[in-house]
Design a protein around this motif. Structure first.
Motif: not given
Ligand code: CUA
Length: 350
Positions: A290, A292-293, A295, A347-348, A350
């Motif tokens: 995760h 990409a979760s 910031n 980036e995928e 998430r």
């Protein structure tokens, strides 16, 4: 000196004071790491204590300055003046100027000591979050939920969370000034820090103990979510990562991740085929499930202000030690294509 010259000097000084005052106000508005804007009960407690001590000190300062000016003017040497009355050995006066400061110190000491005790340790019922310092990033684990993440401490707003803190290597110190004071992360020991925010929001944190070459690049965020959003975050984080479909660019990136050495340090929790990737403890990097979760990444240093995540990732993957000197993440000499694929994969996730 002429009267106008003296007035000019006073006005210049006043102008300078106003100018400097304006600078400090600008700084307060923009500073992410300010302790002047408490956003939770613990930081507010510290802030209240500060202002109480400050106001007493300001009162004492004003009294001393006024008394000094009055005495200097009134008892200055004038021609023909007699020597003022000498006060040496006046027992009553000496008692007064001993008792008054003692009372002032007692007035400060009682709430100070009380605050120190009240702010130490956590409520035993509060949610536990384990915070581990590494050179140079913070590992954030939720033992009750089985979550392992990095650099962003997610908490529910309006509730106390307890940071149980330790270090994997050297002394670090966690400081989120809007929420609490500083506290050490000590190797081989656990320290506790209660973390609570009144409202949902994002708060900056920084390592506050010199811990090596990239100490200045060891940052973190505290993200306070509304309780329902926090629950949703927990549930999303508990899911295993979804592997990209074969043949996609993200899949190519996953191949780079698995085959180019990333998994020596980074875990990736995958369901089913392939299983969980958990590297040996010796080189522990952030768990990238995760990814990409979050910031922020790379010790919450990237992306820099105004920079896109993609540009920041490209910079980081191309040569980590150039971004963060001394970084244990080496330059893996990835090709531009490998980096592009990795970025899509990350980036995928998430
Ligand atoms: Cu960790 Cu400074």
């Amino acid at each position: 000196m002429a009267k106008s010259g003296r007035l000019g000097r006073v006005l210049t000084l006043l102008g300078l004071a106003l100018l400097l005052g304006a600078c400090s106000l600008v700084e307060i508005e923009d500073a992410a790491l300010t302790s002047w804007k408490p956003a939770g009960p613990n930081a507010e407690r510290i802030d209240d204590l500060f202002w109480m001590v400050f106001n007493i000190a300001a009162g004492v300062f004003a009294f001393v300055v006024v008394a000094l000016i009055v005495i200097v003017v009134r008892f200055r040497d004038r021609s023909g003046a007699k020597e003022p009355k000498q006060l040496h050995g006046n027992a009553r006066l000496e008692v007064v100027w001993t008792v008054i400061p003692a009372l002032i110190l007692a007035t400060i000491a009682v709430p100070t000591v009380q605050s120190v005790f009240d702010l130490t340790g956590c409520d035993p019922d509060s949610m536990r979050i384990q915070l581990t310092g590494h050179q140079w990033w913070f590992e954030v684990q939720y033992p009750d939920y089985g979550i392992d993440t990095a650099n962003v401490v997610v908490i529910p707003a309006g509730e106390e969370a307890c940071l149980e803190m330790t270090s994997d290597d050297v002394l670090h110190n966690f400081w989120a000034p809007a929420l609490h004071g500083k506290r050490y992360l000590v190797p081989g020991q656990f320290t506790e820090l209660r973390l609570e925010s009144y409202e949902p929001g994002e708060f900056w944190a920084h390592c506050a103990e010199y811990c090596g070459l990239s100490h200045s690049l060891m940052r973190a965020r505290v993200l306070a979510l509304a309780p329902a959003d926090f629950q949703a975050w927990v549930e999303a984080q508990q899911q295993p990562a979804v592997l990209p479909a074969e043949g996609t660019q993200a899949w190519e990136g996953y191949q780079v991740f698995v085959n180019k050495g990333c998994t020596q340090c980074h875990s990736y929790r995958v369901d089913g085929e392939g299983g969980n990737i958990v590297p040996a403890d010796a080189f522990n990097g952030p768990d990238l499930t995760h990814f990409a979760s979050r910031n922020v990444f790379a010790g919450a240093v990237l992306p820099e202000y105004g920079e896109s995540r993609e540009d920041a990732l490209r910079r980081w993957l191309a040569d980590p030690p150039s971004v963060k000197p001394g970084s244990y993440m080496p330059n893996l000499a990835l090709t531009a294509e490998e980096i592009d694929n990795l970025i899509v994969f990350l980036e995928e996730s998430r």
